[in-house]
Enzyme design. Structure first.
Site, PDB file in Angstrom:
ATOM      1  N   ASP A 183     -37.118  -4.754  34.088  1.00  0.00           N
ATOM      2  CA  ASP A 183     -37.868  -5.500  33.072  1.00  0.00           C
ATOM      3  C   ASP A 183     -37.897  -4.712  31.769  1.00  0.00           C
ATOM      4  O   ASP A 183     -38.485  -3.636  31.708  1.00  0.00           O
ATOM      5  CB  ASP A 183     -39.300  -5.743  33.597  1.00  0.00           C
ATOM      6  CG  ASP A 183     -40.075  -6.731  32.744  1.00  0.00           C
ATOM      7  OD1 ASP A 183     -39.563  -7.117  31.683  1.00  0.00           O
ATOM      8  OD2 ASP A 183     -41.202  -7.097  33.143  1.00  0.00           O
ATOM      9  N   HIS A 185     -39.371  -5.965  29.176  1.00  0.00           N
ATOM     10  CA  HIS A 185     -40.743  -6.248  28.745  1.00  0.00           C
ATOM     11  C   HIS A 185     -40.868  -6.510  27.244  1.00  0.00           C
ATOM     12  O   HIS A 185     -41.941  -6.300  26.651  1.00  0.00           O
ATOM     13  CB  HIS A 185     -41.643  -5.059  29.146  1.00  0.00           C
ATOM     14  CG  HIS A 185     -43.019  -5.467  29.592  1.00  0.00           C
ATOM     15  ND1 HIS A 185     -44.130  -5.321  28.816  1.00  0.00           N
ATOM     16  CD2 HIS A 185     -43.448  -6.020  30.749  1.00  0.00           C
ATOM     17  CE1 HIS A 185     -45.203  -5.756  29.480  1.00  0.00           C
ATOM     18  NE2 HIS A 185     -44.807  -6.186  30.654  1.00  0.00           N
ATOM     19  N   GLU A 209     -34.760  -8.438  32.666  1.00  0.00           N
ATOM     20  CA  GLU A 209     -35.820  -9.364  32.211  1.00  0.00           C
ATOM     21  C   GLU A 209     -36.287  -9.083  30.792  1.00  0.00           C
ATOM     22  O   GLU A 209     -36.418  -7.923  30.403  1.00  0.00           O
ATOM     23  CB  GLU A 209     -36.979  -9.224  33.197  1.00  0.00           C
ATOM     24  CG  GLU A 209     -38.228 -10.007  32.852  1.00  0.00           C
ATOM     25  CD  GLU A 209     -39.233  -9.966  33.992  1.00  0.00           C
ATOM     26  OE1 GLU A 209     -38.823 -10.000  35.179  1.00  0.00           O
ATOM     27  OE2 GLU A 209     -40.434  -9.890  33.712  1.00  0.00           O
ATOM     28  N   GLU A 235     -41.592 -15.662  30.987  1.00  0.00           N
ATOM     29  CA  GLU A 235     -43.028 -15.551  31.258  1.00  0.00           C
ATOM     30  C   GLU A 235     -43.858 -15.866  30.028  1.00  0.00           C
ATOM     31  O   GLU A 235     -45.047 -16.175  30.148  1.00  0.00           O
ATOM     32  CB  GLU A 235     -43.370 -14.151  31.797  1.00  0.00           C
ATOM     33  CG  GLU A 235     -43.200 -13.038  30.794  1.00  0.00           C
ATOM     34  CD  GLU A 235     -43.302 -11.657  31.457  1.00  0.00           C
ATOM     35  OE1 GLU A 235     -42.397 -11.322  32.246  1.00  0.00           O
ATOM     36  OE2 GLU A 235     -44.274 -10.942  31.184  1.00  0.00           O
ATOM     37  N   ASP A 257     -44.373 -19.069  34.269  1.00  0.00           N
ATOM     38  CA  ASP A 257     -45.552 -18.604  35.001  1.00  0.00           C
ATOM     39  C   ASP A 257     -46.367 -19.845  35.359  1.00  0.00           C
ATOM     40  O   ASP A 257     -46.717 -20.635  34.478  1.00  0.00           O
ATOM     41  CB  ASP A 257     -46.348 -17.645  34.093  1.00  0.00           C
ATOM     42  CG  ASP A 257     -47.517 -16.997  34.801  1.00  0.00           C
ATOM     43  OD1 ASP A 257     -48.303 -17.744  35.423  1.00  0.00           O
ATOM     44  OD2 ASP A 257     -47.654 -15.761  34.731  1.00  0.00           O
ATOM     45  N   HIS A 284     -42.842 -16.007  37.245  1.00  0.00           N
ATOM     46  CA  HIS A 284     -43.626 -14.816  36.905  1.00  0.00           C
ATOM     47  C   HIS A 284     -44.973 -14.912  37.611  1.00  0.00           C
ATOM     48  O   HIS A 284     -45.603 -15.957  37.591  1.00  0.00           O
ATOM     49  CB  HIS A 284     -43.805 -14.826  35.384  1.00  0.00           C
ATOM     50  CG  HIS A 284     -44.624 -13.718  34.816  1.00  0.00           C
ATOM     51  ND1 HIS A 284     -45.879 -13.924  34.278  1.00  0.00           N
ATOM     52  CD2 HIS A 284     -44.368 -12.405  34.669  1.00  0.00           C
ATOM     53  CE1 HIS A 284     -46.353 -12.787  33.807  1.00  0.00           C
ATOM     54  NE2 HIS A 284     -45.452 -11.837  34.029  1.00  0.00           N
TER      55      HIS A 284
HETATM   56 MG   LIG Z   1     -41.964  -9.293  32.732  1.00  0.00          MG
END
Ligand SMILES: [Mg+2]
Length: 381
Positions: A183, A185, A209, A235, A257, A284
């Site tokens: 990830d 992020h 990700e 997400e 999500d 997510h």
């Molecule tokens: Mg993530």
């Protein structure tokens, strides 16, 4: 059947639950939350409740349309998450009223079990290895890790080496038959991602990700065509319309999500849209038991479903754990790294209402960290 009462509960570590009661005594639960913005979502849920009190809970699609579009101004994380939690509760009521799990209402199950993955932390490669070993001990066969901490806009040799070393340490522990997802992020600039992705290719990450922040989704096409690593994102995308450009840009894994992207109703449609682009769904879920159950219900009924994130033991869970608010913990037990098909009615889990009411009394004030670079400027977390 009519909706008679709607209550919200602010529960540790960082969640918000909603309880929707009907005049027939059937109660539905959902998890409307944005991490770090629980109180704001709570207010949105209270406002949306005005549209639901006295209404037939089984008109889920119509409620979704009115809640999402009915105030003229629409969209965004807060509203889509408030709708999401209420939508989960309505599906829970629908399943319970018919005595069937939600996936039965979505067309029936297309798989018997769902592969799960867990988070691994640690700043040093050695800690990553220890953390992975712990997840393997509980039976998981896949993990996800943040590739880095704070990242300079153009990473130094040391920063970039550290990312590669961490993933290499994970691969060494996992071997060739288990998976590690990485990830970014939203911490990586496009330049960093371009430089690091080729270095990670020999380590075969399961997926990569959020290689860029969601507002830079227009850049993602350049990444999907420049690396063999499957690109995942979603997400922080809240509806089909926001997923369409990244699907068209060639992502491999869509990560809506269930508590942010309009709930079961909208994520089911996002999954259908993703199928047209040969994209797999991996929702997510660093959240609580209701969000997780909603993910699983979609997963059991959705063909292009890949794997499910869950946050049991994640470092954010200070003061309470995913299973603390569930009466019977066995439906969410891991068997060979999977969760078996949920067979209970509605979302398939039973909430410990007394524990939830108790927890709401202390509440929480969880906030996302704010990071800064060495020069004092804002850094992506
Ligand atoms: Mg993530």
């Amino acid at each position: 059947m009519r909706i008679s009462r709607i209550e919200t509960f602010l529960v540790p570590p960082r969640w918000l639950f909603v309880r929707v009661e009907t005049d027939r005594g059937i109660v539905g639960w959902g998890e409307p939350v944005v991490e770090g913005r629980s109180e704001t979502v709570r207010t949105a849920v209270e406002q949306l409740s005005e549209l639901l009190i006295g209404a037939d809970p089984l008109r889920i699609e119509d409620h979704w349309q009115v809640m999402t579009k009915g105030s003229f101004y629409r969209g965004g994380a807060i509203l889509a998450s408030a709708v999401a939690g209420l939508d989960q509760a309505l599906w829970d009521i629908a399943g319970k009223s018919l005595g069937v799990p939600v996936h039965q209402l979505l067309g029936g199950h297309v798989r018997d079990r769902i592969r799960m993955y867990g988070w691994v932390g640690g700043d040093e490669p050695a800690e990553v290895a220890d953390s992975i070993s712990a997840q393997l001990e509980v039976g998981l066969t896949a993990v996800k890790m943040n590739a880095s901490g704070r990242m300079s806009p153009l990473g130094s040799v040391a920063e970039i080496d550290a990312v590669v070393e961490r993933v290499a340490a994970a691969r060494e522990v996992l071997g060739p038959h288990r998976d590690v997802a990485v990830d970014f992020h939203g911490r990586f600039t496009l330049a960093n991602t371009r430089r690091v992705a080729p270095l990670l290719e020999p380590l075969h990450p399961f997926f990569l990700e959020e290689p860029t922040v969601p507002e830079n989704s227009h850049l993602i096409g350049g990444l999907t065509s420049s690396t063999s690593i499957p690109i995942a994102t979603g997400e922080r995308l809240y509806n089909r319309q926001e997923f369409l450009p990244v699907l068209q840009a060639g992502i491999a894994v869509a990560q809506p999500d269930l508590s942010h992207a309009g709930g079961i109703t909208e994520v089911r449609k996002i999954a259908s849209l993703a199928e047209v682009y040969d994209v797999q769904l991996a929702p997510h879920c660093p959240l609580g038991p209701l969000a997780l159950a909603a993910c699983l219900q979609v997963g059991f009924a959705t063909t292009n479903f890949l794997i499910q994130e869950q946050s049991i033991g994640i470092h954010y869970n200070q003061g309470a754990e995913v299973l603390d608010y569930v009466l019977d913990k066995t439906p969410l037990k891991f068997v060979d790294g999977h969760v078996e098909r949920l067979t209970g009615p509605g979302l398939g889990i039973e909430i410990d209402e007394a524990a939830v009411r108790r927890a709401d009394k202390s509440g929480h004030a969880w906030r996302s960290p704010v990071w800064r670079h060495d020069d004092g400027s804002y850094a992506e977390w």
